[in-house]
Design a protein around this motif. Structure first.
Motif, PDB file in Angstrom:
ATOM      1  N   ARG A   5      43.813  34.559  74.342  1.00 19.55           N
ATOM      2  CA  ARG A   5      44.062  35.916  74.853  1.00 19.55           C
ATOM      3  C   ARG A   5      45.275  35.858  75.777  1.00 19.55           C
ATOM      4  O   ARG A   5      45.181  35.995  76.998  1.00 19.55           O
ATOM      5  N   THR A   6      46.435  35.659  75.148  1.00 19.86           N
ATOM      6  CA  THR A   6      47.659  35.364  75.883  1.00 19.86           C
ATOM      7  C   THR A   6      48.228  36.567  76.618  1.00 19.86           C
ATOM      8  O   THR A   6      49.097  36.417  77.466  1.00 19.86           O
ATOM      9  N   MET A   7      47.767  37.763  76.303  1.00 23.85           N
ATOM     10  CA  MET A   7      48.317  38.963  76.943  1.00 23.85           C
ATOM     11  C   MET A   7      47.343  39.559  77.958  1.00 23.85           C
ATOM     12  O   MET A   7      47.490  40.719  78.360  1.00 23.85           O
ATOM     13  N   LYS A   8      46.381  38.765  78.373  1.00 27.49           N
ATOM     14  CA  LYS A   8      45.415  39.261  79.341  1.00 27.49           C
ATOM     15  C   LYS A   8      46.129  39.677  80.623  1.00 27.49           C
ATOM     16  O   LYS A   8      46.984  38.975  81.149  1.00 27.49           O
ATOM     17  N   GLY A   9      45.801  40.872  81.109  1.00 23.21           N
ATOM     18  CA  GLY A   9      46.415  41.397  82.319  1.00 23.21           C
ATOM     19  C   GLY A   9      47.625  42.278  82.048  1.00 23.21           C
ATOM     20  O   GLY A   9      48.103  42.964  82.956  1.00 23.21           O
ATOM     21  N   LYS A  10      48.126  42.280  80.803  1.00 23.57           N
ATOM     22  CA  LYS A  10      49.264  43.136  80.464  1.00 23.57           C
ATOM     23  C   LYS A  10      48.755  44.454  79.879  1.00 23.57           C
ATOM     24  O   LYS A  10      47.747  44.486  79.162  1.00 23.57           O
ATOM     25  N   ARG A  11      49.456  45.505  80.202  1.00 20.88           N
ATOM     26  CA  ARG A  11      49.079  46.834  79.719  1.00 20.88           C
ATOM     27  C   ARG A  11      50.147  47.324  78.748  1.00 20.88           C
ATOM     28  O   ARG A  11      51.334  47.330  79.067  1.00 20.88           O
ATOM     29  N   VAL A  12      49.697  47.738  77.566  1.00 18.45           N
ATOM     30  CA  VAL A  12      50.597  48.234  76.528  1.00 18.45           C
ATOM     31  C   VAL A  12      50.167  49.636  76.144  1.00 18.45           C
ATOM     32  O   VAL A  12      48.987  49.882  75.876  1.00 18.45           O
ATOM     33  N   VAL A  13      51.105  50.557  76.110  1.00 23.82           N
ATOM     34  CA  VAL A  13      50.826  51.927  75.665  1.00 23.82           C
ATOM     35  C   VAL A  13      51.518  52.147  74.321  1.00 23.82           C
ATOM     36  O   VAL A  13      52.698  51.852  74.159  1.00 23.82           O
ATOM     37  N   LEU A  14      50.752  52.649  73.353  1.00 22.13           N
ATOM     38  CA  LEU A  14      51.274  52.999  72.038  1.00 22.13           C
ATOM     39  C   LEU A  14      51.378  54.512  71.922  1.00 22.13           C
ATOM     40  O   LEU A  14      50.650  55.243  72.595  1.00 22.13           O
ATOM     41  N   ASP A  15      52.261  54.978  71.052  1.00 20.94           N
ATOM     42  CA  ASP A  15      52.247  56.411  70.759  1.00 20.94           C
ATOM     43  C   ASP A  15      51.088  56.713  69.807  1.00 20.94           C
ATOM     44  O   ASP A  15      50.690  55.864  69.009  1.00 20.94           O
ATOM     45  N   PRO A 150      53.123  50.896  82.281  1.00 18.10           N
ATOM     46  CA  PRO A 150      52.663  49.738  81.511  1.00 18.10           C
ATOM     47  C   PRO A 150      53.747  48.667  81.440  1.00 18.10           C
ATOM     48  O   PRO A 150      54.911  48.908  81.781  1.00 18.10           O
ATOM     49  N   SER A 151      53.365  47.489  80.983  1.00 20.51           N
ATOM     50  CA  SER A 151      54.360  46.438  80.748  1.00 20.51           C
ATOM     51  C   SER A 151      55.266  46.842  79.592  1.00 20.51           C
ATOM     52  O   SER A 151      56.479  46.621  79.623  1.00 20.51           O
ATOM     53  N   VAL A 152      54.643  47.455  78.546  1.00 21.57           N
ATOM     54  CA  VAL A 152      55.379  47.803  77.335  1.00 21.57           C
ATOM     55  C   VAL A 152      54.935  49.171  76.833  1.00 21.57           C
ATOM     56  O   VAL A 152      53.741  49.487  76.839  1.00 21.57           O
ATOM     57  N   PHE A 153      55.893  49.976  76.409  1.00 20.19           N
ATOM     58  CA  PHE A 153      55.606  51.142  75.584  1.00 20.19           C
ATOM     59  C   PHE A 153      56.083  50.791  74.181  1.00 20.19           C
ATOM     60  O   PHE A 153      57.263  50.505  73.968  1.00 20.19           O
ATOM     61  N   HIS A 154      55.160  50.801  73.214  1.00 23.45           N
ATOM     62  CA  HIS A 154      55.497  50.463  71.833  1.00 23.45           C
ATOM     63  C   HIS A 154      55.294  51.711  70.983  1.00 23.45           C
ATOM     64  O   HIS A 154      54.166  52.106  70.704  1.00 23.45           O
ATOM     65  N   SER A 155      56.391  52.330  70.602  1.00 26.53           N
ATOM     66  CA  SER A 155      56.327  53.498  69.726  1.00 26.53           C
ATOM     67  C   SER A 155      56.279  53.021  68.280  1.00 26.53           C
ATOM     68  O   SER A 155      57.171  52.305  67.827  1.00 26.53           O
ATOM     69  N   THR A 156      55.238  53.397  67.569  1.00 27.15           N
ATOM     70  CA  THR A 156      55.057  52.928  66.189  1.00 27.15           C
ATOM     71  C   THR A 156      55.870  53.744  65.198  1.00 27.15           C
ATOM     72  O   THR A 156      55.756  53.567  63.993  1.00 27.15           O
ATOM     73  N   TYR A 157      56.683  54.653  65.730  1.00 21.85           N
ATOM     74  CA  TYR A 157      57.576  55.478  64.919  1.00 21.85           C
ATOM     75  C   TYR A 157      58.813  55.740  65.781  1.00 21.85           C
ATOM     76  O   TYR A 157      58.750  55.628  67.003  1.00 21.85           O
ATOM     77  N   HIS A 158      59.928  56.089  65.147  1.00 16.72           N
ATOM     78  CA  HIS A 158      61.166  56.271  65.929  1.00 16.72           C
ATOM     79  C   HIS A 158      61.181  57.658  66.576  1.00 16.72           C
ATOM     80  O   HIS A 158      61.812  58.588  66.095  1.00 16.72           O
ATOM     81  N   LEU A 159      60.488  57.770  67.689  1.00 13.60           N
ATOM     82  CA  LEU A 159      60.422  59.009  68.458  1.00 13.60           C
ATOM     83  C   LEU A 159      61.365  58.922  69.663  1.00 13.60           C
ATOM     84  O   LEU A 159      61.453  57.867  70.296  1.00 13.60           O
TER      85      LEU A 159
END
Length: 446
Positions: A5-15, A150-159
């Motif tokens: 669980r290498t990303m424990k403690g990191k917060r990622v938000v997806l669209d 968050p640490s990362v915002f990952h948009s799963t589409y080009h918004l």
């Protein structure tokens, strides 16, 4: 094999643009798999969820009730479209702050079933519409501020959306509007401007095949170090993989009136790039006796395909004892729940997927995982995904598709061989391998 669980403690938000579509496309499948994989890596996962209602801080339970409604499209009456666009544009200024929602079981509905467990929801009123209006008029992103960045915002589409204080990465699945402009209804000028903007502003670009990666680098002038191919994966339930052939045969016979391994199958949206019309014509000319089953709803620019599917020449009569039953050589099923679709894939003689262009080609991977032989295209990413585990065709040549169907129909040894090779090839795109690629990506960008 268990992955740390290498990303424990990191917060990622997806669209949530595709994630919350009940009958979503392959991008919706991608978003759900991404969310589950990030959770398995230990990350705290949130979803920036576009909704069509104004949220209330005073009555959070009402937000949950409204979220569990069908999330209907906005009511845009004739003559009101420009007024709504102007309203969205004006609403894109100032502080855009989504409202957090913790699902407490106040209400239930389709939305909850689409989300992985323990996921954080951030409700954003007309998020996509406001972002597109702002970009159309100013060429700028919609800037979103969250209570805790968050640490990362990952948009799963080009918004055209950016989250303040996070690394912003975007997945571009393919460049079909640019490569095959006649097969989509996108505004090509807007799409090109948006893609150039996103790739220039992103902290990193993600894609799903080496073919798409090359397209992105060449057409959008993105340096190699700024775009990463993670491929895709499919979460296939263990009980599905363990199904016995007799059980699958019984289900497809009882529900679909089809015999086990006695039909060809296509599944996917009915739209020009899927090449369904050429598939139907190739199947008819192949002389195959086994029916062709097409599972998919009409998408866009599909008038010719739908007219062909209604062709009365596909109907014939067969005498079974004293009973006369109507059969269709080509059958169309508009929609199936995923569990029933998986039965149909497992029971097929072969899956035929002669698409003109795919960013990845999930139907090919799903068929190989289930041990079903595949006929697919030697174009775009499909040859890359299928490897040597499929019969490859020229999708623009009906005789090539027809010949492959005929060969597959008549060669049981070939079908057994491709079934075995397909299961081996599918392991290259396993969930474990996908998580390893994600872990390496997030270590670099977060």
């Amino acid at each position: 094999m268990r992955i740390a669980r290498t990303m424990k403690g990191k917060r990622v938000v997806l669209d949530g643009y595709n994630l919350l579509m009940p009958r979503g496309t392959g991008i919706a499948t991608y978003a759900r798999t991404l969310a589950l994989s990030l959770g398995a890596l230990g990350a705290e996962v949130g979803v920036l969820a576009p909704v069509q209602f104004r949220t209330s801080r005073k009555w959070p339970d009402l937000n949950e009730v409204k979220f569990h409604e069908a999330l209907p499209a906005p009511d845009i009456r004739p003559g009101m479209r420009w007024a709504r666009n102007l309203s969205d544009f004006l609403g894109s200024f100032g502080s855009f702050r989504p409202e957090p929602l913790k699902l407490r079981g106040v209400a239930s509905g389709s939305g909850e079933a689409l989300l992985p467990d323990n996921i954080e929801l951030l409700l954003a009123h007309r998020l996509v519409e406001r972002a597109e209006a702002r970009f159309s008029m100013l060429g700028r992103d919609l800037n979103v501020r969250l209570p805790n960045a968050p640490s990362v915002f990952h948009s799963t589409y080009h918004l055209p959306i950016r989250i303040h204080g996070a690394a912003n990465i975007y997945t571009i699945h393919d460049l079909i509007p640019l490569r095959l402009p006649g097969t989509t209804r996108d505004n090509k000028r807007y799409t090109y401007r948006l893609l150039k903007h996103v790739t220039a502003r992103a902290d990193h670009i993600v894609t799903v095949s080496e073919h798409s990666r090359r397209d992105i680098m060449e057409l959008l002038d993105v340096p190699p170090e700024r775009v990463t191919n993670t491929y895709q994966a499919v979460a296939m339930p263990a009980d599905v993989l363990a199904r016995e052939a007799d059980h699958v045969a019984e289900v497809v016979r009882r529900i679909f009136d089809l015999e086990y391994q006695e039909y060809f199958l296509f599944f996917g949206a009915i739209e020009p790039k899927k090449n369904v019309l050429k598939l139907i014509n190739a199947y008819v000319s192949s002389g195959a006796e086994s029916p062709l089953v097409i599972v998919g709803s009409e998408a866009w620019m599909a008038d010719a395909e739908m007219e062909r599917l209604r062709d009365p020449s596909f109907e014939s009569f067969h005498i079974l004892g004293t009973e006369i039953r109507r059969r269709h050589r080509v059958r169309h099923i508009k929609y199936l729940p995923r569990n029933l679709l998986l039965y149909l894939i497992q029971g097929a003689r072969a899956v035929v997927f002669p698409s003109l262009y795919e960013g990845f080609g999930l139907p090919v991977l799903e068929a190989m995982m289930l041990g079903t032989p595949v006929i697919t295209s030697k174009t775009s990413s499909l040859e890359e995904v299928a490897g040597e585990a499929a019969l490859l065709v020229d999708p623009r040549d009906a005789s090539s598709i027809s010949s492959a169907i005929r060969v597959m129909d008549n060669d049981a040894d070939l079908r057994r061989h491709l079934s075995q090779l397909g299961r081996i090839q599918a392991q290259k795109f396993s969930e474990h391998s996908y998580r390893e690629r994600l872990d390496e990506l997030y270590r670099r960008v977060a």
